[in-house]
Structure formats: structure tokens, C-alpha cells
Design an enzyme around this catalytic site. Structure first.
Site, PDB file in Angstrom:
ATOM      1  N   LYS A  81       0.825  -1.223   0.000  1.00 10.76           N
ATOM      2  CA  LYS A  81       0.000   0.000   0.000  1.00 10.76           C
ATOM      3  C   LYS A  81       0.856   1.270   0.000  1.00 10.76           C
ATOM      4  CE  LYS A  81      -1.007   0.421   4.964  1.00 10.76           C
ATOM      5  NZ  LYS A  81      -2.072   0.518   5.975  1.00 10.76           N
ATOM      6  N   ASP A  82       2.158   1.153   0.283  1.00 14.78           N
ATOM      7  CA  ASP A  82       3.052   2.320   0.214  1.00 14.78           C
ATOM      8  C   ASP A  82       3.600   2.553  -1.195  1.00 14.78           C
ATOM      9  OD1 ASP A  82       2.821   2.669   2.955  1.00 14.78           O
ATOM     10  OD2 ASP A  82       4.668   1.561   3.417  1.00 14.78           O
ATOM     11  N   ARG A 129      -8.841   7.879   4.163  1.00  9.92           N
ATOM     12  CA  ARG A 129      -9.714   6.771   3.751  1.00  9.92           C
ATOM     13  C   ARG A 129     -10.470   6.200   4.951  1.00  9.92           C
ATOM     14  NH1 ARG A 129      -8.977   1.687   4.876  1.00  9.92           N
ATOM     15  NH2 ARG A 129      -6.849   2.009   5.564  1.00  9.92           N
ATOM     16  N   ARG A 130      -9.769   6.018   6.064  1.00 14.39           N
ATOM     17  CA  ARG A 130     -10.434   5.498   7.262  1.00 14.39           C
ATOM     18  C   ARG A 130     -11.397   6.530   7.826  1.00 14.39           C
ATOM     19  NH1 ARG A 130      -4.723   3.131   9.314  1.00 14.39           N
ATOM     20  NH2 ARG A 130      -4.896   1.023   8.464  1.00 14.39           N
ATOM     21  N   ARG A 151      -0.002  10.204  13.351  1.00 13.71           N
ATOM     22  CA  ARG A 151       0.920   9.321  12.654  1.00 13.71           C
ATOM     23  C   ARG A 151       1.917   8.774  13.651  1.00 13.71           C
ATOM     24  NH1 ARG A 151       5.427  11.811   8.915  1.00 13.71           N
ATOM     25  NH2 ARG A 151       5.674   9.581   8.885  1.00 13.71           N
ATOM     26  N   ARG A 157       1.077   4.962  18.212  1.00 12.20           N
ATOM     27  CA  ARG A 157      -0.368   5.058  18.005  1.00 12.20           C
ATOM     28  C   ARG A 157      -1.152   4.395  19.136  1.00 12.20           C
ATOM     29  NH1 ARG A 157      -1.514   5.340  11.602  1.00 12.20           N
ATOM     30  NH2 ARG A 157       0.438   6.329  11.029  1.00 12.20           N
ATOM     31  N   CYS A 244      -9.933  12.036  -9.493  1.00 14.22           N
ATOM     32  CA  CYS A 244     -10.600  12.362  -8.233  1.00 14.22           C
ATOM     33  C   CYS A 244      -9.544  12.350  -7.138  1.00 14.22           C
ATOM     34  CB  CYS A 244     -11.665  11.290  -7.990  1.00 14.22           C
ATOM     35  SG  CYS A 244     -12.005  10.872  -6.318  1.00 14.22           S
TER      36      CYS A 244
END
Length: 319
Positions: A81-82, A129-130, A151, A157, A244
Site C-alpha cells: 500500500k506504500d 480513507r479510514r 501518525r 499510536r 478524483c
């Protein structure tokens, strides 16, 4: 004479080291050669800015790719995903191993699930997104939550929850699995509630395009089903990013009948971070047998989502 060790470039974070170590063991088994980890600091690791401000994807990858191209390391392991969606000239993703759990999870105070959080709960996440999907879920289920941008690594976290600064944080299940902390999860989020980031839970093993022997060896770690799934997800992401700027969630999963994989379902979501507008789509069809077919699946769905209003969600992401 013992064979020279293969050099695996990795980020220095605990999570990167854990997943690189797993790949190193597997590569060592298929090649019969020792593999040594070479730690590389990336801009994404040293910058204190929010990910959205420093360019999102790519910030963790550039330094590893530079080291590959300069010949300082033989191959590198990235969280898929990175990885930017555009193919990098001179490099090839030689393997996409079997994917970990792609879901997002909640680590909350008092072992709470998402649905048990108190009114006005502060939920930390670094991903627009979350935020979009959590806020949309809260709106439709009469919950009041506040999403807080954070972050940092897993320790940092989860630390926000332990210290009481936040009520909950949302993380990727795969990362917690890889660092051995999955038992701290208080809720696994159904993908019907929050679709993961495209490629979440999967790794990419990248090496120079001209090293045929290494490409052939690494290919033994490749899982064709995972590759087809993440190719479709990333193709959807690339096509949506072109039209988008709102955050994208996507997941392709395989629908099996007993032991036989019959079909692949691709789901996508794009929305405003406040959750007021979501465009969601799902499509099911035969498992793509070629790279081109997987790419087309993602592209076609993106076209449909843009037509359904995703293109109107411009200007959401902080530039």
C-alpha cells in the site's frame, strides 16, 4: 566457498524489519543463499509532517528504490500500500507473497468495539480513507465520533489510547500480526464497514529488472491469487487518482467453492473525509488470468465510480 549473501533493503521501523525478516527467511530457503538486511532511512520515517502533506504514497519507497538502482542492495521489501501505482523504470515487482489479513482493526480503551464507543469518542487514524468510512458509518448508525489525524509507529499510536489521549485508534491488522501484537486488538472491522487501502496486508518484493536470475528465484514466493487481487485494487486506485482526489478504499477477494477458487469480487469506495458522501461499488466475475485482465477490472470499475459521482469529490485531499 559459501555463496555471497543477498542484500535485502528495508526500512528501519519495527514493522518493516519484521516483514523483511520473514521475506529474508523465505528467500534464503528458495535460493540456498544467506540474506542480510540492510537498513535504509527514508524521508517518510524522518519527517514529522502528516502523510497527506508529504505526498502520501512513495515517501517510504524512494530511498529503497534509490539504493536498488545504485546497486547497494539486491532487492527490497515494501508494504504494497506504500508503493506508488506507476511502474518504476528499471525495477520489477518479482513477487507478491500470500497476503496477510487485509482488514483494519480498532484498539480501544476498556476493550471496546467500534459500536461500544462512548458518544463523542476520539478515534485516531492517519488515513483520510479510514476517516471517510468511519464518519460515514457513524452518520448512518447514529453515533457521534471525532476522527483525529495521527501518525507514528504502532507503539506511538497505541500509546495514545493507553495514555487516555484518544479513545481508540484504527490500524491495519497485518502490521499488528507481523509485530506480534494482534492480541491488543479490541475489534476487527468488517470490510463492509471499512474497506482497506488498496494492497493492504500484501508485500511487494522489488528488484532490478535486469537481474533475471534473482527475478526467477524471487518468483517462487509469488502468490498468483494475491497478485491478481492487488493488481485490480491498484488499477482502480490509479484510475480514480487520475480523476478524483478523494481517499480510496478497495478490496478484491476470492470467492471459493470448497477448495476451488471460482470468482473474484472487487469492491471500491471513495468519499469525502467527513463521511457525508460515499460512492461505493462492487463487481464479481471470473478471476483475471492475466495482468491485463486484472488491470482492466480495476479501470472499468473506476470509470463507473467516476460516472456515479466520484469525480465530484475533488479537492478533498490536503495538497
Amino acid at each position: 566457498m559459501t555463496e555471497k549473501a543477498l542484500r535485502l533493503g528495508t526500512r528501519r521501523s519495527k514493522l518493516a524489519m519484521a516483514q523483511s525478516g520473514q521475506v529474508a527467511d523465505a528467500v534464503s530457503q528458495v535460493t540456498g543463499r544467506p540474506v542480510e538486511l540492510v537498513e535504509i532511512t527514508t524521508y517518510g520515517d524522518t519527517s514529522r509532517e502528516h502523510l497527506a502533506q508529504i505526498g502520501g504514497t512513495g515517501v517510504f519507497v524512494a530511498a529503497l528504490r534509490d539504493a536498488l538502482l545504485r546497486g547497494e542492495v539486491d532487492f527490497a521489501v515494501h508494504s504494497l500500500k506504500d508503493l506508488p501505482t506507476a511502474q518504476h523504470e528499471g525495477l520489477v515487482v518479482a513477487a507478491v507473497p500470500v497476503r496477510e489479513d487485509p482488514r483494519d482493526v480498532v484498539v480501544a480503551r476498556d476493550a471496546r468495539k467500534l459500536t461500544d464507543l462512548s458518544r463523542g469518542a476520539r478515534i485516531g487514524t492517519g488515513a483520510p480513507r479510514r476517516m471517510a468510512q468511519l464518519n460515514a458509518y457513524a452518520r448512518t448508525h447514529g453515533m457521534e465520533i471525532e476522527t483525529v489525524p495521527i501518525r507514528g509507529n504502532v507503539d506511538t499510536r497505541i500509546g495514545y489510547v493507553r495514555s487516555g489521549e484518544l479513545d481508540a485508534v484504527v490500524l491495519a491488522a497485518a502490521g499488528l500480526n507481523r509485530v506480534g501484537r494482534i492480541d491488543e486488538v479490541t475489534d476487527f472491522l468488517s470490510v463492509d464497514t471499512v474497506l482497506p487501502a488498496p494492497g493492504q496486508g500484501a508485500l511487494a518484493v522489488e528488484c532490478p529488472a535486469d537481474n533475471a536470475d534473482l527475478i526467477a528465484a524471487l518468483a517462487e514466493l509469488d502468490d498468483p491469487f494475491t497478485r491478481a487481487a492487488v493488481t485490480a485494487e491498484r488499477s482502480l486506485l490509479a484510475a480514480l487518482e487520475a480523476g478524483c482526489s478523494a481517499p480510496v478504499g478497495a478490496l478484491a477477494d476470492l470467492l471459493a467453492d470448497g477448495q476451488t477458487v471460482k470468482e473474484m469480487r472487487l469492491r471500491g469506495v471513495v468519499g469525502t473525509t467527513d463521511g457525508s458522501t460515499l460512492v461505493q461499488l462492487s463487481t464479481t466475475g471470473p478471476v483475471p488470468q492475466t495482468h491485463e485482465a486484472a488491470m482492466a477490472l480495476g479501470r472499468d470499475m473506476a470509470t463507473e465510480m467516476l460516472a456515479q459521482g466520484a469525480a465530484g469529490l475533488m479537492g478533498e485531499r490536503a495538497h
